[in-house]
Design a protein around this motif. Structure first.
Motif, PDB file in Angstrom:
ATOM      1  N   PRO A 204       2.201  28.227 -23.620  1.00  0.00           N
ATOM      2  CA  PRO A 204       1.632  29.575 -23.423  1.00  0.00           C
ATOM      3  C   PRO A 204       1.161  29.791 -21.981  1.00  0.00           C
ATOM      4  O   PRO A 204       1.248  30.894 -21.460  1.00  0.00           O
ATOM      5  N   HIS A 205       0.661  28.738 -21.361  1.00  0.00           N
ATOM      6  CA  HIS A 205       0.161  28.834 -19.999  1.00  0.00           C
ATOM      7  C   HIS A 205       0.861  27.738 -19.196  1.00  0.00           C
ATOM      8  O   HIS A 205       0.639  26.571 -19.465  1.00  0.00           O
ATOM      9  N   PRO A 206       1.709  28.095 -18.242  1.00  0.00           N
ATOM     10  CA  PRO A 206       2.477  27.075 -17.522  1.00  0.00           C
ATOM     11  C   PRO A 206       1.579  26.046 -16.839  1.00  0.00           C
ATOM     12  O   PRO A 206       0.531  26.398 -16.295  1.00  0.00           O
ATOM     13  N   PHE A 207       2.001  24.797 -16.855  1.00  0.00           N
ATOM     14  CA  PHE A 207       1.233  23.751 -16.179  1.00  0.00           C
ATOM     15  C   PHE A 207       2.143  22.568 -15.878  1.00  0.00           C
ATOM     16  O   PHE A 207       3.245  22.474 -16.390  1.00  0.00           O
ATOM     17  N   MET A 208       1.623  21.681 -15.012  1.00  0.00           N
ATOM     18  CA  MET A 208       2.318  20.443 -14.683  1.00  0.00           C
ATOM     19  C   MET A 208       1.423  19.318 -15.166  1.00  0.00           C
ATOM     20  O   MET A 208       0.196  19.425 -15.128  1.00  0.00           O
ATOM     21  N   SER A 209       2.029  18.234 -15.610  1.00  0.00           N
ATOM     22  CA  SER A 209       1.243  17.114 -16.120  1.00  0.00           C
ATOM     23  C   SER A 209       1.981  15.821 -15.830  1.00  0.00           C
ATOM     24  O   SER A 209       3.179  15.735 -16.066  1.00  0.00           O
ATOM     25  N   GLY A 210       1.269  14.833 -15.300  1.00  0.00           N
ATOM     26  CA  GLY A 210       1.922  13.549 -15.138  1.00  0.00           C
ATOM     27  C   GLY A 210       1.543  12.782 -13.895  1.00  0.00           C
ATOM     28  O   GLY A 210       0.463  12.975 -13.335  1.00  0.00           O
ATOM     29  N   ASN A 211       2.455  11.932 -13.474  1.00  0.00           N
ATOM     30  CA  ASN A 211       2.209  11.019 -12.363  1.00  0.00           C
ATOM     31  C   ASN A 211       3.510  10.810 -11.586  1.00  0.00           C
ATOM     32  O   ASN A 211       4.495  11.508 -11.832  1.00  0.00           O
ATOM     33  N   GLN A 212       3.542   9.823 -10.692  1.00  0.00           N
ATOM     34  CA  GLN A 212       4.721   9.659  -9.835  1.00  0.00           C
ATOM     35  C   GLN A 212       5.951   9.148 -10.585  1.00  0.00           C
ATOM     36  O   GLN A 212       7.042   9.159 -10.030  1.00  0.00           O
ATOM     37  N   PHE A 213       5.763   8.739 -11.836  1.00  0.00           N
ATOM     38  CA  PHE A 213       6.905   8.271 -12.613  1.00  0.00           C
ATOM     39  C   PHE A 213       7.408   9.332 -13.601  1.00  0.00           C
ATOM     40  O   PHE A 213       8.546   9.285 -14.039  1.00  0.00           O
TER      41      PHE A 213
END
Lengths: 511, 511
Positions: free
Chosen positions: B243-252
């Motif tokens: 519903p709300h764009p986002f980024m999630s994570g790490n360098q891998f």
């Protein structure tokens, strides 16, 4: 007994019990977090994420171990050993004590190494299977075995490591009991399979048509329809695909996966119904007991009884096909002339030539299990070198089933299980045996055929919840089986069931 | 400087440094596990999974807190305060000390309550937004605010709680600096927006056609094509919807989400490019430093500079549309007559009537931010009651942008941010300002327009990695900005950029 809405009595227990329960909830949360991350790794994660994910799982595993074997836990358990507890409280303490005792001797460092290696080995196994390259997997597999042996030795240096590992997945069900049942099965199944092979009759395989390729999206729609029909609740689960079907989750969120064969829709369909059975157990556990053993499944064998019950005693019955075949024809109109009898025969066809355990039929399946138990035992006990596994695997396949895999991808690389555990295959056969025993019991109370024919699956799920799920780990395994079915675990019902069903299907003399 | 392949020098450091680093890795793993579970909750989890997921996040948060504020950490930091360290080791210690000091005063119990409440509030917010029912969310929001205030008071009982919370997301960038920049922006943007409104000219909105509905699957294919073109690597990321764009994570493993509007494909497209920009930062961090601050992003403001750079200084340029418009026409043939100039104008059109921050244009966006900062500050400081938020929101919207939301779903319920933090909106505007400053700097070195026109995005990503990403938290924020651009943070480039671009687009007198 606690209802689904309110947990068991906690108020009456001493403080140590409340402390223990709080710790149990933390441990459950960490275990469920690991499980969710494992689901993600197998279903959603991009391949390059492995190093970070391996680190996450390793850390969670180490932290869990530290929280479990903490001195406080030992002291609470000590205090509670002489406390006046209700039956349910005593069950919670019994299970947590078992878990504590099996972990306290295992160094945290070993637990972390094992978890990190499992995550990596899972990835390596996927690559090795894709490339049919056992040597790529062999060093990881050997390392897994060594780490598991190290763990078994830490738990009980004097015991056979295989027995120690077996007890991980089958608590309170002696290995001897299971071995006796295996003997009975061998005695019953071998002549039955021989009779089928000698007879030479082939059941119709109406779903396999060399001219027709089953589209994946259409098969997915069919799998979605079948779980919807069975009552899988959208707000507590989801259906995805994975190379090896599995169920993952808890009473709030129990997810299943399936996978597709282009030439046979029955493969995905039975996998989906099987995993639905696993999810039905998880979703039947009391929500109010999330976080303690009363809200957790009993053992892998009992879990498998639920998947097998739905797969075989519901999904492979004639009433089910009376209900489902017309729906299936809507997805695949080229099946329009198939009859219920043909469909029923096709889904129960015996394929001794099949190489893949998860695609095996109800009879030959158990020979796949026996093969694995033998190899695992020899490998864990050090009587088999890792490099010998492919050859021994292929020889045993030839000996038991008369067929030899041409690739390791279809042989010893087919299963993902080594990446998580050894000595855990017994549960599959225990599951089938118990499923048949439960089937006999539920048919005393309910007109299962009639309900299935009408698509009324709720009373069946409710019966299972009432007789099995709602107890969580309230009873030790042997006792739970008696509570649920009225008698101890026995191979009789399974043998009666397969002899009667296959005797009729193949019109065998003497059955 | 460490290369991507080998981490910084650890050997030369005292034992306490190695112990600290090991702890940092555990903390990182737990944070990344939480982030992955949060991604799952927003993208994949069935709704009914909330209670269990809330418990998991709460436990991980509590365990992390305990590991961070452990006495050992205090002792290692104490020991290292007088040790002879390399610059990179000193940076690692500086960052972990800051983290330790900001957490040591916060009771573990409060951390767990906050995490559990955040997970629940996230769900309640989704329901409230879907039903346009602010009252459903209000108690959860008030509780969130109170828990954050409690946390701020624990960190520094004498400081303004809003400043304490601001420093969570913008370390080493004084609130005063940001407030000065906000003043300059207000002085520059208000007359520019007025000039556009007075002029009355409307840029063509060639992508919005009341006759045409943009299919979601087609839009997803377009988003997949754009991230593929930009170089988003399949093995280290994935694109989903939320519903709300986002980024999630790490360098891998850096995952992005987008979402679709039926009437405007530019909305999803810019969201996708924006989130790609966030992922580019994450994926540019040194892999060998996963687990310590040298492998972690600097701050939300610096993060936002990367998303804004790709969204605006790449994705909203004329060269980009020269490259991309023909591809877009393949997905949406009804656009065949659209020219590059029309497309360029349309994606840069100013919409003062727009109500939604994440859909706002480059100019009005910052007024959305100012509104939120004002409301957040008053709410956190106790000058605004939760029940007054909808009204105050709507009044400010009318005052700043001349438009009043008709529903709270389009007003104060539009953003998910309260479920995770307060006082974190400054980063969005800092990001735009820094993106313009970086854009000026990269254009000294590279022919950005030429590269974009040719679809050669790799040198651009590499420049950003070389000037920003690879440093992780090696430098404090203000210093990193100087290292990357050669000068301190300034609003000048942003104002020059928007005045020149919009002066030309709207043909404004005096611009």
């Amino acid at each position: 007994m606690a209802t689904a809405d309110e947990g068991h009595d906690i108020e009456s227990a001493p403080d140590a019990y409340r402390d223990l329960l709080e710790r149990s909830e933390k441990l459950t949360n960490l275990r469920m977090a690991s499980m969710a991350l494992g689901w993600d790794q197998r279903v959603m994660m991009p391949e390059g994420g492995t190093p970070a994910r391996a680190g996450q799982l390793s850390t969670i595993s180490g932290v869990s171990h530290d929280l479990l074997v903490d001195d406080d836990v030992g002291e609470w358990l000590e205090e509670l050993s002489s406390a006046d507890l209700t039956d349910e409280q005593a069950a919670v303490v019994r299970e947590l004590r078992r878990e504590y005792e099996r972990s306290a001797e295992v160094p945290s460092d070993l637990v972390e190494r094992l978890a990190a290696h499992q995550a990596e080995a899972q990835q390596v196994w996927q690559e090795a299977k894709a490339e049919d390259d056992f040597e790529h997997f062999a060093p990881a597999l050997e390392e897994l075995r060594d780490l598991h042996r190290e763990r078994a030795a830490a738990i009980d240096p004097d015991a056979n490591p295989y027995r120690v590992l077996y007890e991980d997945s089958q608590p309170y069900l002696p290995l001897e009991t299971v071995e006796d049942i295996f003997d009975e099965l061998r005695e019953g199944l071998v002549p039955l399979i021989e009779a089928i092979e000698e007879d030479g009759r082939e059941l119709p395989s109406v779903f396999r048509d060399p001219e027709y390729t089953y589209d994946e999206a259409d098969q997915m729609a069919l799998s979605e329809e079948v779980v919807d029909l069975l009552g899988y609740p959208e707000e507590h689960g989801r259906l995805d695909t994975a190379p090896h079907p599995f169920m993952s989750g808890n009473q709030f969120d129990a997810r299943i996966t399936t996978r597709f064969r282009e030439d046979d829709p029955i493969d995905a369909l039975t996998a989906t119904v099987h995993e639905f059975g696993h999810a039905s157990y998880q979703l039947g556990l009391p929500k109010a007991e999330y976080g303690n053993p009363l809200g957790q499944s009993r053992s892998s064998g009992v879990h498998e009884s639920q998947s097998r019950f739905w797969e075989n005693h519901v999904g492979r019955t004639k009433p089910f096909w009376e209900l489902f075949l017309p729906r299936m024809k809507e997805h695949f109109p080229h099946l329009e002339d198939v009859t219920v009898d043909e469909a029923y025969a096709a889904v129960n066809r015996i394929y001794p030539e099949n190489l893949i355990r998860v695609e095996a039929d109800e009879l030959t399946y158990h020979l796949h299990i026996i093969l694995r138990c033998e190899i695992d035992r020899a490998f864990v006990e050090g009587d088999l070198d890792v490099s010998e596994i492919p050859e021994v695997w292929n020889e045993k396949m030839e000996e038991y089933l008369g067929v030899r895999p041409e690739t390791d991808a279809e042989g010893c690389l087919q299963d993902t299980h080594w990446s998580s555990s050894f000595a855990a295959f017994q549960g599959y056969t225990v599951g089938s045996v118990l499923a048949a025993q439960l089937d006999a019991a539920i048919r005393e109370d309910l007109d299962v055929d009639g309900l299935v024919r009408e698509g009324e699956f709720e009373p069946i799920w409710e019966w299972m919840t009432d007789h099995v799920h709602r107890y969580g780990q309230r009873y030790p395994t042997e006792e739970l089986i008696e509570v649920a079915t009225g008698e101890p675990l026995t191979a009789d019902y399974f043998l009666e069931y397969v002899e009667s069903k296959y005797g009729e299907l193949y019109d065998l003399d003497g059955y």
